[in-house]
Design a protein around this motif. Structure first.
Motif, PDB file in Angstrom:
ATOM      1  N   ARG A 130      -6.646  -7.228  -1.531  1.00 35.63           N
ATOM      2  CA  ARG A 130      -6.642  -6.729  -0.151  1.00 35.63           C
ATOM      3  C   ARG A 130      -5.535  -7.390   0.667  1.00 35.63           C
ATOM      4  O   ARG A 130      -4.854  -6.738   1.458  1.00 35.63           O
ATOM      5  CB  ARG A 130      -8.009  -6.992   0.496  1.00 35.63           C
ATOM      6  N   GLU A 131      -5.354  -8.682   0.460  1.00 34.28           N
ATOM      7  CA  GLU A 131      -4.314  -9.408   1.196  1.00 34.28           C
ATOM      8  C   GLU A 131      -2.920  -8.896   0.835  1.00 34.28           C
ATOM      9  O   GLU A 131      -2.090  -8.640   1.720  1.00 34.28           O
ATOM     10  CB  GLU A 131      -4.421 -10.901   0.875  1.00 34.28           C
ATOM     11  N   LYS A 149      -1.781  -5.351   2.166  1.00 34.01           N
ATOM     12  CA  LYS A 149      -1.410  -5.269   3.581  1.00 34.01           C
ATOM     13  C   LYS A 149      -0.020  -5.834   3.856  1.00 34.01           C
ATOM     14  O   LYS A 149       0.591  -5.513   4.876  1.00 34.01           O
ATOM     15  CB  LYS A 149      -2.431  -6.035   4.428  1.00 34.01           C
ATOM     16  N   THR A 163       0.835  -1.210   0.000  1.00 27.36           N
ATOM     17  CA  THR A 163       0.000   0.000   0.000  1.00 27.36           C
ATOM     18  C   THR A 163       0.864   1.252   0.000  1.00 27.36           C
ATOM     19  O   THR A 163       0.644   2.183  -0.789  1.00 27.36           O
ATOM     20  CB  THR A 163      -0.933   0.011   1.227  1.00 27.36           C
ATOM     21  N   GLU A 176     -10.458  -9.510  -5.770  1.00 27.08           N
ATOM     22  CA  GLU A 176     -10.447  -8.459  -4.750  1.00 27.08           C
ATOM     23  C   GLU A 176      -9.890  -8.937  -3.416  1.00 27.08           C
ATOM     24  O   GLU A 176      -9.171  -8.197  -2.732  1.00 27.08           O
ATOM     25  CB  GLU A 176     -11.863  -7.905  -4.560  1.00 27.08           C
ATOM     26  N   ASP A 177     -10.217 -10.165  -3.019  1.00 31.01           N
ATOM     27  CA  ASP A 177      -9.707 -10.645  -1.735  1.00 31.01           C
ATOM     28  C   ASP A 177      -8.189 -10.786  -1.762  1.00 31.01           C
ATOM     29  O   ASP A 177      -7.497 -10.499  -0.775  1.00 31.01           O
ATOM     30  CB  ASP A 177     -10.362 -11.975  -1.360  1.00 31.01           C
TER      31      ASP A 177
END
Length: 523
Positions: free
Chosen positions: A471-472, A475, A436, A467-468
């Motif tokens: 997101r993983e 992070k 990120t 999408e999952d």
């Protein structure tokens, strides 16, 4: 010690130095000779070119100063066949390491030089030795390699660490020197020779008219007989899907492959080295007698074309079947080589008979190494203008001597910023520890939207992932992504990771951006 004795020793030392480097001192002066002495040089390879370069460097006094050093690496041992073109070695050196022997010899030529030898191959497995700290202390790298892969690897390392590289090579009477300068020139890997023109199969098999045709025929024969055939036989035994794949091939390919497999595993399978000799003798008869007789049976010597012209004319040369002569050296060499290669296929002990080696032309090597030293002088002088440097191309057989300015590096742009292969984005880990933060930094500092990030051949992030998973990955830390996703342990000596990214500008157009050097925190 009395002052008079000290003065006498100083005068003797000065006189020795003047005699050793008087030509350089007369032309370039003392300051330049001191700079030459403090050069730190990495010589990769200690074969024909490496020996000549090391001899030149010793005579020039490179590495003779308090801050200077020559480091040479070569993993090979000296063989008897090396002695006719690698002049630092003598018969009693056979079996010793090339790098350590050459270092001792040039040290005896000039005891003032500081030289260190390694027996390492340059490659991924030695990056812990030839790492960032090692390259940071170098003035220049000079390649003395005999294969393209190693040349390309050293070229990549010099580009990565922004170090000058003097590349050279010889082939018979031909030679070349290429100067590669940080931020100025293209690299060795930026250009490549044009592909060779293919030779029609009928020319190779039946109508060769140049030595290039017979060489290609021999390469193809070797590939089919000693590589492809044994590989197919091995796959037949060990690969359960081999038959399915083979039977799906078009035309007569399945039958051809299976016949060769049967030949290797049943019909012509040897049980001893004597069987290999018998096979090689029959193979010779098939290639140089039976095939030629069949060709002459199909097209006799007096055959004419439809227009009445002789068939065997122009590029079609009339062949002649050979007769095996046990006293003919070439016949013996073919049988010995064929038998040994066949023995290698089946794991027998070879009957090693040394063949003749065509020596490299020492004059070409000497000339090329002299040109390398001239370009090294220019580097030491600190020139930054490309017009000062020259790539060299020679052919002593013509004779031809050509020189040209090194080709400038290609310029790429994103937004209004220009960059070349020598440039990188440099990001420190503490500024962007996670994916990120990494993406945000590009958005904030460079006005670029990162759409994909890769490490080597592994994709770490892409905006088209589920999408999952996005997101993983966002992070995760960049370190963890490399270790867990790319499955690459980060060695303790590594100071930076190298990423590639795809990005878009504000108009959603693809941006051509340089690679990324991600500097790791050392805490």
């Amino acid at each position: 010690m009395p002052l008079s004795v000290c003065l006498t020793m100083w005068r003797r030392s000065l006189k020795t130095q003047l005699l050793q480097y008087d030509s350089t001192l007369a032309v370039f002066g003392t300051d330049f000779q001191n700079r030459i002495g403090n050069v730190r040089l990495f010589v990769v390879g200690s074969g024909a070119i490496g020996c000549e370069l090391l001899k030149n460097y010793a005579m020039l006094g490179i590495g003779s100063g308090p801050g200077g050093m020559i480091l040479v690496t070569d993993m090979d041992a000296i063989e008897k066949s090396n002695l006719n073109r690698q002049f630092l070695f003598r018969p009693w050196d056979v079996g010793k390491q090339k790098s350590s022997t050459s270092a001792l010899v040039v040290k005896s030529m000039n005891p003032q030089i500081r030289i260190m030898s390694h027996q390492n191959r340059v490659g991924k497995d030695t990056e812990g030795i030839y790492n960032e700290y090692f390259f940071s202390r170098l003035t220049c790298v000079t390649n003395a390699l005999d294969n393209v892969d190693a040349r390309k690897y050293m070229d990549l390392r010099c580009v990565y660490f922004r170090k000058p590289l003097l590349e050279s090579g010889t082939l018979g009477t031909k030679g070349n020197v290429q100067v590669i300068l940080p931020n100025l020139t293209e690299s060795y890997g930026s250009s490549q020779d044009p592909p060779e023109k293919s030779i029609p199969m009928c020319t190779l098999k039946n109508f060769p008219n140049a030595i290039e045709h017979t060489l290609q025929w021999a390469r193809d024969l070797f590939e089919g007989t000693f590589t492809t055939g044994p590989q197919d036989a091995d796959s037949y035994i060990n690969d359960p899907e081999f038959m399915d794949r083979t039977l799906k091939l078009p035309g007569s390919q399945p039958m051809d492959i299976l016949e060769k497999v049967k030949s290797h595993l049943v019909d012509d399978k040897p049980s001893s080295f004597e069987d290999c000799i018998a096979w090689a003798r029959l193979f010779w008869e098939e290639l140089f007698v039976n095939v030629i007789k069949q060709l002459l049976h199909t097209y006799p010597a007096d055959t004419t074309t439809e227009s009445g012209q002789p068939f065997w004319s122009g590029p079609k040369r009339l062949p002649h079947a050979l007769s095996f002569d046990y006293d003919e050296e070439k016949c013996q060499e073919f049988v010995v080589a064929g038998a040994n290669l066949r023995a290698l296929n089946y794991g027998f002990k070879e009957n090693r008979i040394a063949g003749k080696i065509i020596p490299a032309i020492a004059t070409t090597t000497s000339l090329v190494c002299g040109l390398v030293c001239i370009e090294l002088y220019k580097l030491v002088q600190g020139h930054k203008n490309l017009e000062r440097f020259k790539n060299g191309f020679i052919n002593l057989a013509l004779p031809f001597f050509g020189f040209s300015e090194p080709i400038p590096a290609d310029v790429h742009t994103y937004h209004d910023k220009k960059w070349t292969l020598w440039d990188k984005f440099e990001i420190r880990e503490e500024k962007a520890p996670t994916m990120t933060a990494f993406i945000s930094l590009f958005k904030r500092q460079h006005k670029l939207d990162v759409t994909m990030v890769s490490y080597g051949e592994t994709m770490l992030f892409a905006d088209f992932m589920p999408e999952d998973k996005i997101r993983e990955r966002l992070k995760m830390s960049m370190r963890d992504l490399v270790v867990q996703v790319a499955d690459d342990d980060i060695p303790h000596w590594k100071r930076a990771l190298d990423f590639e990214a795809a990005a878009e500008d504000k108009d959603e157009e693809d941006a051509d951006i340089p690679p990324i050097r991600y500097v790791l925190s050392q805490s």
